[in-house]
Design a protein around this motif. Structure first.
Motif, PDB file in Angstrom:
ATOM      1  N   PHE A  98       1.098  -1.209   0.127  1.00 45.00           N
ATOM      2  CA  PHE A  98      -0.193   0.275  -0.331  1.00 45.00           C
ATOM      3  C   PHE A  98       0.495   1.307   0.066  1.00 45.00           C
ATOM      4  O   PHE A  98       0.767   2.288  -0.767  1.00 45.00           O
ATOM      5  N   CYS A  99       1.785   1.379   0.468  1.00 43.18           N
ATOM      6  CA  CYS A  99       2.474   2.333   0.956  1.00 43.18           C
ATOM      7  C   CYS A  99       3.655   2.618  -0.206  1.00 43.18           C
ATOM      8  O   CYS A  99       4.247   4.471  -0.928  1.00 43.18           O
ATOM      9  N   HIS A 100       3.707   1.841  -1.190  1.00 47.67           N
ATOM     10  CA  HIS A 100       4.453   1.824  -2.388  1.00 47.67           C
ATOM     11  C   HIS A 100       3.766   2.078  -3.267  1.00 47.67           C
ATOM     12  O   HIS A 100       3.915   1.988  -4.426  1.00 47.67           O
ATOM     13  N   THR A 101       2.268   2.368  -3.403  1.00 46.50           N
ATOM     14  CA  THR A 101       1.244   2.791  -4.407  1.00 46.50           C
ATOM     15  C   THR A 101       1.328   4.208  -4.106  1.00 46.50           C
ATOM     16  O   THR A 101       0.961   4.608  -2.640  1.00 46.50           O
ATOM     17  N   PRO A 102       1.151   4.475  -5.191  1.00 47.16           N
ATOM     18  CA  PRO A 102       1.871   6.209  -5.716  1.00 47.16           C
ATOM     19  C   PRO A 102       0.185   6.267  -5.352  1.00 47.16           C
ATOM     20  O   PRO A 102      -0.915   6.523  -5.183  1.00 47.16           O
ATOM     21  N   GLY A 103       0.529   7.691  -4.446  1.00 50.22           N
ATOM     22  CA  GLY A 103      -1.034   8.028  -3.882  1.00 50.22           C
ATOM     23  C   GLY A 103      -1.630   7.938  -2.312  1.00 50.22           C
ATOM     24  O   GLY A 103      -2.670   8.663  -2.355  1.00 50.22           O
ATOM     25  N   LYS A 104      -1.523   6.450  -1.826  1.00 54.58           N
ATOM     26  CA  LYS A 104      -2.355   6.084  -1.004  1.00 54.58           C
ATOM     27  C   LYS A 104      -1.596   6.317   0.405  1.00 54.58           C
ATOM     28  O   LYS A 104      -2.107   6.860   0.993  1.00 54.58           O
ATOM     29  N   VAL A 105       0.103   7.426   0.066  1.00 52.72           N
ATOM     30  CA  VAL A 105       0.111   7.617   1.634  1.00 52.72           C
ATOM     31  C   VAL A 105       0.659   8.897   0.971  1.00 52.72           C
ATOM     32  O   VAL A 105       1.745   9.695   0.230  1.00 52.72           O
ATOM     33  N   ALA A 106       0.226  10.228   2.450  1.00 53.67           N
ATOM     34  CA  ALA A 106       0.806  11.418   2.238  1.00 53.67           C
ATOM     35  C   ALA A 106       2.202  11.458   1.879  1.00 53.67           C
ATOM     36  O   ALA A 106       2.951  10.672   2.571  1.00 53.67           O
ATOM     37  N   ASN A 107       3.131  12.330   1.315  1.00 52.36           N
ATOM     38  CA  ASN A 107       4.172  12.323   0.271  1.00 52.36           C
ATOM     39  C   ASN A 107       4.907  11.261  -0.040  1.00 52.36           C
ATOM     40  O   ASN A 107       6.002  11.754  -0.373  1.00 52.36           O
ATOM     41  N   GLY A 108       3.498  10.146  -0.033  1.00 55.38           N
ATOM     42  CA  GLY A 108       4.658   9.257  -0.548  1.00 55.38           C
ATOM     43  C   GLY A 108       5.214   8.085   0.974  1.00 55.38           C
ATOM     44  O   GLY A 108       6.233   7.402  -0.054  1.00 55.38           O
ATOM     45  N   ASP A 109       4.783   8.850   1.897  1.00 55.37           N
ATOM     46  CA  ASP A 109       6.202   8.053   2.704  1.00 55.37           C
ATOM     47  C   ASP A 109       5.554   6.766   2.731  1.00 55.37           C
ATOM     48  O   ASP A 109       4.382   5.819   3.067  1.00 55.37           O
ATOM     49  N   THR A 110       6.123   6.047   3.494  1.00 59.07           N
ATOM     50  CA  THR A 110       6.533   4.758   3.766  1.00 59.07           C
ATOM     51  C   THR A 110       7.333   4.299   5.265  1.00 59.07           C
ATOM     52  O   THR A 110       7.507   5.122   5.917  1.00 59.07           O
ATOM     53  N   GLY A 111       6.693   3.268   5.960  1.00 59.84           N
ATOM     54  CA  GLY A 111       7.156   2.219   6.595  1.00 59.84           C
ATOM     55  C   GLY A 111       8.071   1.008   6.844  1.00 59.84           C
ATOM     56  O   GLY A 111       9.088   0.515   7.295  1.00 59.84           O
ATOM     57  N   ASP A 112       9.450   1.460   5.331  1.00 59.44           N
ATOM     58  CA  ASP A 112      10.567   1.434   5.510  1.00 59.44           C
ATOM     59  C   ASP A 112      11.529   1.604   6.840  1.00 59.44           C
ATOM     60  O   ASP A 112      12.751   0.017   6.918  1.00 59.44           O
ATOM     61  N   VAL A 113      11.607   2.180   7.088  1.00 55.13           N
ATOM     62  CA  VAL A 113      12.492   2.978   7.848  1.00 55.13           C
ATOM     63  C   VAL A 113      11.765   3.049   9.545  1.00 55.13           C
ATOM     64  O   VAL A 113      12.228   3.011  10.400  1.00 55.13           O
ATOM     65  N   ALA A 114      10.931   3.937   9.263  1.00 52.71           N
ATOM     66  CA  ALA A 114      10.881   4.604  10.496  1.00 52.71           C
ATOM     67  C   ALA A 114      11.275   4.949  11.481  1.00 52.71           C
ATOM     68  O   ALA A 114      11.639   5.835  11.106  1.00 52.71           O
TER      69      ALA A 114
END
Length: 478
Positions: free
Chosen positions: A71-87
């Motif tokens: 979900f995080c790596h799907t464009p437009g799903k999370v604000a600013n394209g942020d992910t939990g990769d590092v958190a």
């Protein structure tokens, strides 16, 4: 105030001041014994986090991919394209984070296990490196005198499970995982929470579409996903009891939608309680009563979930405690209609914290505890989450989050009222120990009492951390 000048106002305040004190007490009453704001001696103070929101290290030591990674790596799903990769990089900094807890003086810590670190594909052969990691975290907490309360599912579903929560088999896979972890950890973990916030990983993920997996299903499909969620909880309870050591306690962490009466009169209290029971019919009501209530089944009609033999008995498995995530209120009032109540929509002028959904209404803390206690009579309640987002500007190295302190003080005051009236609330977990990945909001919303600079991973205590430390030290509202 345009009709009064400053002199008129001064006279008014002076006259009022001769009769009233700040607390509204007159004359000799102002010297009376102050209200006791202390908590029971055995009350448990803690903080809470979740694996995907703090750990990072999403590709390390055999961890499998989750629905939130996708979900995080799907464009437009999370604000600013942020992910939990590092958190917050807690996977590598867990010892530092344990020290943050130690500095606060908490006796408990609510954490979650990442299912995909244990079973990378959701089922199959367990990953020993994942088990080893959580053993290190738990042993480190216990060495500091901090008791972990473990949530076994906090939204990060292994992506490899066919069909996700639309597939009934996912509930069975969850139960296998829950039982396995109980067998591994119950020599040290005595409190397990099955799942976190059923409404979020079902409705927000499959009806509204703003959380993983980002679907917008039909009403019948959404109800079936909800059923699989509560079934996973119930089967999980049974599996934990079967595999855990004697004395292990099992509960749930639920974000029940609580209705506050518009005023404390019998008819409005009854209306708010009824609204709470009926509007949580597919979640906590089903769990606590072991059935879908008639009002829900009638309302859903042909869209009602398909239930197999034995499902409701599992869903209604007895719990040792119920944990509640309480943030924002809803309101209800009595009405002469078929339901006996109407709910009051939020209005634009409702006070809010930094997150638009986080309406400030401290009374929900009291009514949440009271409603659950009076409707279902659990022996023990915990607040598994309560906290607030705030803007948290850094000024000369300080984060003076007085707005968050205001929020916490008022909500904890309402929890204190519930305890004073005899309701069985035994502990409180503040959300959150530190700023973290806030799901669809990415890193734009901060809920922590420790500020995280996500570029450097430096943790800095906020004013709210100092305040909470003092609450814990004195075991009272300060």
């Amino acid at each position: 105030m345009t009709n009064f000048n400053r002199r008129d106002l001064g006279k008014m305040l002076g006259a009022a001041g001769s009769a009233l004190t700040l607390g509204g007490l007159a004359g000799k009453a102002s010297a009376a014994t102050p209200i006791d704001l202390s908590f029971p001696k055995d009350f448990k103070w803690g903080c809470a986090t979740a694996a995907y929101q703090v750990e990072g290290a999403v590709k390390e030591d055999g961890r499998g991919q989750t629905n939130w990674d996708v979900f995080c790596h799907t464009p437009g799903k999370v604000a600013n394209g942020d992910t939990g990769d590092v958190a917050c990089d807690s996977y590598h900094r867990y010892a530092e984070d344990t020290q943050l807890l130690k500095n606060l003086g908490v006796s408990t810590y609510r954490m979650s296990i990442a299912w995909s670190r244990i079973f990378p594909d959701g089922t199959g052969k367990p990953n020993q490196k994942g088990i080893d990691y959580y053993n290190k975290v738990i042993d480190g907490l216990l060495a500091q005198g901090i008791e972990p309360y473990v949530t076994l599912f906090h939204w990060d579903l292994p992506q490899a499970l066919p069909g996700g929560w639309q597939n009934r088999d996912t509930a069975k896979a969850y139960a296998d995982y829950a039982g396995f972890m109980a067998g591994k950890l119950s020599d040290r973990i005595h409190k397990f929470m099955t799942v976190n916030e059923l409404r979020c990983f079902t409705d927000l993920g499959h009806q509204v579409g703003i959380h993983a997996p980002g679907l917008k299903l039909s009403p019948a499909e959404v109800n079936q996903v909800r059923h699989h969620g509560v079934l996973a909880h119930g089967l999980g309870v049974q599996a934990i009891r079967a595999q855990a050591k004697a004395g292990t306690q099992v509960g749930i962490a639920d974000n029940t939608v609580f209705y506050v009466p518009v005023m404390e009169t019998p008819e409005h209290i009854a209306a708010a309680k009824k609204a709470t029971r009926e509007n949580n019919a597919m979640f906590l009501t089903a769990i606590m009563e072991g059935r879908y209530i008639d009002e829900y089944l009638t309302e859903q009609g042909a869209n009602a979930p398909k239930v197999q033999a034995g499902d409701m008995a599992a869903i209604g498995s007895a719990l040792d405690f119920v944990s509640l995530n309480i943030y924002a209120p809803e309101w209800a009032r009595a009405e002469d209609n078929a339901k006996g109540y109407v709910t009051i929509p939020h209005i634009g002028s409702s006070p809010r914290m930094a997150s638009p959904w986080l309406i400030v209404g401290p009374e929900v803390a009291y009514w949440g505890v009271r409603h659950v206690s009076e409707m279902w009579g659990p022996k023990t309640l915990y607040i598994s989450e309560n906290g607030a987002s705030a803007d948290d500007p850094v000024v000369n190295g300080h984060i003076d989050d007085v707005d968050r302190v205001m929020y916490l003080r008022n909500y904890i005051g309402q929890f204190h009222r519930a305890i004073a009236e005899g309701y069985p609330l035994k502990g409180y977990f503040l959300w959150s120990l530190m700023d973290n990945f806030e799901w669809a909001d990415g890193y734009t919303k901060r809920f922590g009492i420790h500020y995280v600079d996500f570029a450097t991973q430096k943790r800095t205590p906020k004013l709210s951390a100092a305040w909470y430390r003092e609450v814990i030290r004195q075991n009272r509202i300060v």
